[in-house]
Design a protein around this motif. Structure first.
Motif, PDB file in Angstrom:
ATOM      1  N   HIS A 390     -18.995 -25.797 -42.037  1.00  0.00           N
ATOM      2  CA  HIS A 390     -20.013 -26.423 -42.912  1.00  0.00           C
ATOM      3  C   HIS A 390     -19.529 -26.490 -44.361  1.00  0.00           C
ATOM      4  CE1 HIS A 390     -22.688 -26.203 -39.481  1.00  0.00           C
ATOM      5  NE2 HIS A 390     -22.204 -24.995 -39.292  1.00  0.00           N
ATOM      6  N   GLY A 391     -18.219 -26.334 -44.518  1.00  0.00           N
ATOM      7  CA  GLY A 391     -17.632 -26.472 -45.852  1.00  0.00           C
ATOM      8  C   GLY A 391     -17.846 -25.266 -46.741  1.00  0.00           C
ATOM      9  N   VAL A 392     -18.179 -24.121 -46.137  1.00  0.00           N
ATOM     10  CA  VAL A 392     -18.407 -22.901 -46.923  1.00  0.00           C
ATOM     11  C   VAL A 392     -17.199 -21.985 -46.753  1.00  0.00           C
ATOM     12  CG1 VAL A 392     -19.917 -20.920 -47.325  1.00  0.00           C
ATOM     13  CG2 VAL A 392     -20.894 -23.091 -46.516  1.00  0.00           C
ATOM     14  N   SER A 393     -16.560 -21.650 -47.867  1.00  0.00           N
ATOM     15  CA  SER A 393     -15.346 -20.840 -47.811  1.00  0.00           C
ATOM     16  C   SER A 393     -15.643 -19.394 -48.211  1.00  0.00           C
ATOM     17  CB  SER A 393     -14.285 -21.452 -48.747  1.00  0.00           C
ATOM     18  OG  SER A 393     -13.160 -20.618 -48.786  1.00  0.00           O
ATOM     19  N   LEU A 394     -15.803 -18.539 -47.198  1.00  0.00           N
ATOM     20  CA  LEU A 394     -16.013 -17.102 -47.425  1.00  0.00           C
ATOM     21  C   LEU A 394     -15.195 -16.349 -46.392  1.00  0.00           C
ATOM     22  CD1 LEU A 394     -19.873 -16.832 -48.019  1.00  0.00           C
ATOM     23  CD2 LEU A 394     -18.123 -16.211 -49.671  1.00  0.00           C
ATOM     24  N   GLU A 395     -14.546 -15.282 -46.791  1.00  0.00           N
ATOM     25  CA  GLU A 395     -13.709 -14.544 -45.855  1.00  0.00           C
ATOM     26  C   GLU A 395     -14.517 -13.461 -45.147  1.00  0.00           C
ATOM     27  OE1 GLU A 395     -10.266 -13.086 -47.907  1.00  0.00           O
ATOM     28  OE2 GLU A 395      -9.648 -15.099 -48.528  1.00  0.00           O
ATOM     29  N   GLY A 396     -14.019 -13.049 -43.965  1.00  0.00           N
ATOM     30  CA  GLY A 396     -14.599 -11.889 -43.291  1.00  0.00           C
ATOM     31  C   GLY A 396     -15.270 -12.220 -41.975  1.00  0.00           C
ATOM     32  N   ASP A 397     -15.187 -11.272 -41.044  1.00  0.00           N
ATOM     33  CA  ASP A 397     -15.859 -11.416 -39.751  1.00  0.00           C
ATOM     34  C   ASP A 397     -17.367 -11.302 -39.905  1.00  0.00           C
ATOM     35  OD1 ASP A 397     -13.401 -11.678 -38.626  1.00  0.00           O
ATOM     36  OD2 ASP A 397     -13.342  -9.699 -37.682  1.00  0.00           O
ATOM     37  N   LEU A 398     -17.800 -10.565 -40.929  1.00  0.00           N
ATOM     38  CA  LEU A 398     -19.225 -10.389 -41.208  1.00  0.00           C
ATOM     39  C   LEU A 398     -19.530 -11.063 -42.543  1.00  0.00           C
ATOM     40  CD1 LEU A 398     -19.136  -6.605 -40.324  1.00  0.00           C
ATOM     41  CD2 LEU A 398     -20.361  -8.331 -38.988  1.00  0.00           C
ATOM     42  N   LEU A 399     -20.724 -11.634 -42.658  1.00  0.00           N
ATOM     43  CA  LEU A 399     -21.141 -12.170 -43.958  1.00  0.00           C
ATOM     44  C   LEU A 399     -21.597 -10.997 -44.806  1.00  0.00           C
ATOM     45  CD1 LEU A 399     -21.927 -14.685 -45.753  1.00  0.00           C
ATOM     46  CD2 LEU A 399     -24.237 -14.346 -44.901  1.00  0.00           C
ATOM     47  N   ARG A 400     -20.991 -10.849 -45.973  1.00  0.00           N
ATOM     48  CA  ARG A 400     -21.368  -9.763 -46.874  1.00  0.00           C
ATOM     49  C   ARG A 400     -21.412 -10.349 -48.282  1.00  0.00           C
ATOM     50  NH1 ARG A 400     -20.616  -4.672 -44.891  1.00  0.00           N
ATOM     51  NH2 ARG A 400     -18.778  -5.252 -43.676  1.00  0.00           N
ATOM     52  N   LEU A 401     -22.616 -10.642 -48.742  1.00  0.00           N
ATOM     53  CA  LEU A 401     -22.782 -11.214 -50.081  1.00  0.00           C
ATOM     54  C   LEU A 401     -23.227 -10.120 -51.036  1.00  0.00           C
ATOM     55  CD1 LEU A 401     -24.657 -14.536 -49.202  1.00  0.00           C
ATOM     56  CD2 LEU A 401     -22.227 -14.256 -49.725  1.00  0.00           C
ATOM     57  N   LEU A 402     -22.531 -10.011 -52.176  1.00  0.00           N
ATOM     58  CA  LEU A 402     -22.863  -8.991 -53.166  1.00  0.00           C
ATOM     59  C   LEU A 402     -23.216  -9.674 -54.487  1.00  0.00           C
ATOM     60  CD1 LEU A 402     -19.983  -6.512 -52.315  1.00  0.00           C
ATOM     61  CD2 LEU A 402     -22.418  -6.200 -51.816  1.00  0.00           C
ATOM     62  N   PRO A 403     -24.340  -9.280 -55.100  1.00  0.00           N
ATOM     63  CA  PRO A 403     -24.808  -9.973 -56.307  1.00  0.00           C
ATOM     64  C   PRO A 403     -23.754 -10.100 -57.406  1.00  0.00           C
ATOM     65  CG  PRO A 403     -26.512  -8.510 -55.485  1.00  0.00           C
ATOM     66  CD  PRO A 403     -25.309  -8.262 -54.642  1.00  0.00           C
ATOM     67  N   HIS A 404     -22.943  -9.059 -57.621  1.00  0.00           N
ATOM     68  CA  HIS A 404     -21.991  -9.114 -58.743  1.00  0.00           C
ATOM     69  C   HIS A 404     -20.752  -9.942 -58.406  1.00  0.00           C
ATOM     70  CE1 HIS A 404     -20.437  -5.963 -56.215  1.00  0.00           C
ATOM     71  NE2 HIS A 404     -19.391  -5.728 -56.986  1.00  0.00           N
ATOM     72  N   GLN A 405     -20.527 -10.218 -57.121  1.00  0.00           N
ATOM     73  CA  GLN A 405     -19.369 -11.029 -56.740  1.00  0.00           C
ATOM     74  C   GLN A 405     -19.753 -12.471 -56.417  1.00  0.00           C
ATOM     75  OE1 GLN A 405     -17.335  -9.068 -53.515  1.00  0.00           O
ATOM     76  NE2 GLN A 405     -16.913  -7.234 -54.718  1.00  0.00           N
ATOM     77  N   HIS A 406     -20.875 -12.654 -55.714  1.00  0.00           N
ATOM     78  CA  HIS A 406     -21.246 -13.988 -55.227  1.00  0.00           C
ATOM     79  C   HIS A 406     -22.414 -14.616 -55.992  1.00  0.00           C
ATOM     80  CE1 HIS A 406     -19.326 -11.831 -51.786  1.00  0.00           C
ATOM     81  NE2 HIS A 406     -18.641 -12.961 -51.749  1.00  0.00           N
ATOM     82  N   LEU A 407     -23.007 -13.826 -56.913  1.00  0.00           N
ATOM     83  CA  LEU A 407     -24.117 -14.312 -57.752  1.00  0.00           C
ATOM     84  C   LEU A 407     -25.311 -14.784 -56.920  1.00  0.00           C
ATOM     85  CD1 LEU A 407     -21.976 -16.255 -60.394  1.00  0.00           C
ATOM     86  CD2 LEU A 407     -22.602 -13.832 -60.379  1.00  0.00           C
ATOM     87  N   THR A 408     -25.502 -14.122 -55.779  1.00  0.00           N
ATOM     88  CA  THR A 408     -26.677 -14.353 -54.929  1.00  0.00           C
ATOM     89  C   THR A 408     -27.358 -12.999 -54.741  1.00  0.00           C
ATOM     90  OG1 THR A 408     -25.509 -13.818 -52.876  1.00  0.00           O
ATOM     91  CG2 THR A 408     -25.423 -16.116 -53.615  1.00  0.00           C
ATOM     92  N   ASP A 409     -28.453 -12.978 -53.983  1.00  0.00           N
ATOM     93  CA  ASP A 409     -28.983 -11.685 -53.547  1.00  0.00           C
ATOM     94  C   ASP A 409     -27.958 -11.042 -52.608  1.00  0.00           C
ATOM     95  OD1 ASP A 409     -31.322 -11.898 -54.968  1.00  0.00           O
ATOM     96  OD2 ASP A 409     -32.544 -12.569 -53.285  1.00  0.00           O
ATOM     97  N   GLY A 410     -28.121  -9.750 -52.370  1.00  0.00           N
ATOM     98  CA  GLY A 410     -27.239  -9.064 -51.423  1.00  0.00           C
ATOM     99  C   GLY A 410     -27.663  -9.373 -50.002  1.00  0.00           C
ATOM    100  N   PHE A 411     -26.733  -9.910 -49.202  1.00  0.00           N
ATOM    101  CA  PHE A 411     -27.030 -10.242 -47.805  1.00  0.00           C
ATOM    102  C   PHE A 411     -25.936  -9.742 -46.886  1.00  0.00           C
ATOM    103  CE2 PHE A 411     -29.944 -13.414 -49.515  1.00  0.00           C
ATOM    104  CZ  PHE A 411     -30.999 -13.292 -48.634  1.00  0.00           C
TER     105      PHE A 411
END
Length: 420
Positions: A390-411
């Motif tokens: 879907h044109g989203v470039s994120l690394e990792g087997d698991l989705l791990r979003l961190l506010p200070h790195q991805h500027l989103t909520d933590g998911f």
């Protein structure tokens, strides 16, 4: 427009803070109720009160440390205005007593490096220790600095009604500045936080308010036209609406939740969205007969599990004071049970996406490891592979979003496919 700073406005903030610090109810609900009861407060006044009391919730421990044993709601607010919002004594003059000037100057000049690490991060000790064990002390400091800032305002474009470029153009014409999100193909991030409830685009269902990180969960589930899909913990339906749009308004989409109130909030959103394939239903629990009758028939299930919400502290700073080690332990039992129930729903070749807005391993990785160990008929599919489609470039087997790195909520999210 800036509120006129008066003793009366400060008194409103003091009253609200007193109610919040009892931690009887979620902070946003307490603030909303107060504003309903005090309709004389204008938009700027409300913004002042909300921002100031939320600053105290965010920075509670370091503000208390600065009060140096002389803690009161009044003093916490004064220090919050001086430290977190950078107000000078001249700006505080309408409410500051002469006897407080010296005290406030000392509180403001106290070096942060004097504080213990958990105090510096404005986290309870138990939470600081867990996060430090996961991320390391330096990373937790960077993470907490972002968590202690207000979240930006993100929109999700409803692709059944419009597209991102068209919505951006229309908003710009109305003086609302925004940019395309960097992760989700349907996200827009606004520069400010305008009132949008009466905007024509909102009323006609062209967009919804939804954090950009949250939008990625729909792309991980990848629902297709004509499929049978279940949103197992639908809440007020933000993700349900995205799933319906991704399904091009075909197939059957069940929105289950244990709360009548939350499902009630979905109704007006559903009406605006133009979706006709959504079937909301209240359930008693994950073993409800409404769920059991779908066993083995469903193509995809989204489990946005009830969790500590510690990834959303930018929006809900009270959660760090309302959660505890005991409440997290209770949640992990519930999370494992809901995921097991979801697994029974999918057909061979079907998919379950397990997600939380927590930062804790106990609610995330540990749940997935235990699930895979007890469900050999499921396999983990790399989240990076799914999102790349879907044109989203994120690394990792698991989705791990961190506010200070991805500027989103933590998911956190894991894609679990049932072997065909």
């Amino acid at each position: 427009m800036k509120a006129r700073f008066t003793p009366a406005l400060f008194a409103h903030a003091e009253t609200v803070l007193g109610q919040l610090l009892r931690f009887d109810h979620p902070a946003d609900a307490v603030v909303s109720r107060y504003f309903r009861e005090n309709r004389q407060l204008g938009h700027a006044d409300r913004a002042f009160v909300a921002e100031t009391v939320f600053a105290v919730l965010r920075r509670g421990r370091s503000l208390e440390a600065r009060c140096a044993g002389q803690i009161s709601d009044r003093r916490l607010l004064l220090v919050a205005l001086a430290v977190t919002r950078g107000w000078s004594q001249r700006e505080l003059a309408p409410v500051l007593k002469a006897s407080e000037e010296e005290w406030l100057a000392a509180a403001k000049s106290m070096p942060e490096t004097d504080f213990a690490p958990a105090v510096r991060c404005d986290l309870p000790d138990w939470l600081y220790e867990r996060l430090a064990a996961q991320f390391g002390a330096d990373e937790v400091l960077a993470l907490s600095r972002t968590l202690n800032q207000p979240a930006p305002l993100d929109l999700r474009v409803n692709t059944l009604k419009s597209n991102r470029d068209a919505v951006l153009e229309r908003l710009a014409a109305d003086g609302i500045e925004g940019v395309a999100g960097t992760l989700s193909p349907t996200a827009i991030r606004l520069r400010e936080k305008p009132a949008l409830a009466k905007h024509p685009l909102f009323l006609e269902g062209a967009f919804e308010v939804q954090d950009e990180g949250s939008q990625l969960l729909g792309y991980l589930l990848e629902p297709k036209r004509g499929e049978m899909v279940v949103d197992l913990c639908a809440g007020a339906g933000g993700k349900t609406l995205l799933l319906g749009a991704l399904m091009k308004n075909t197939g059957r989409l069940y929105a289950f939740d244990v709360s009548d109130k939350r499902l009630g909030n979905l109704k007006p959103r559903l009406a605006r969205s133009g979706l006709s394939n959504v079937h909301p239903a209240r359930i008693e629990h994950e073993r409800d007969t409404k769920i059991k009758r779908l066993a083995g028939k469903v193509d995809r299930v989204l489990v946005d599990a009830p969790c500590s919400g510690l990834g959303t502290l930018r929006r809900n700073p009270d959660l760090k004071w309302r959660q505890s080690e005991a409440s997290v332990a209770e949640l992990t039992v519930k999370q494992a049970s809901i995921l097991a129930a979801a697994a029974k729903l999918v057909r061979p070749g079907g998919r379950v996406v397990y997600a939380t807005c927590s930062l804790l391993t106990a609610e995330n990785d540990a749940i997935i490891e235990a699930f895979l160990a007890s469900h050999p008929d499921f396999e983990l599919v790399p989240a990076s592979t799914v999102l790349a489609r879907h044109g989203v470039s994120l690394e990792g087997d698991l989705l791990r979003l961190l506010p200070h790195q991805h500027l989103t909520d933590g998911f956190f999210a894991a894609v679990l496919d049932k072997k065909a």
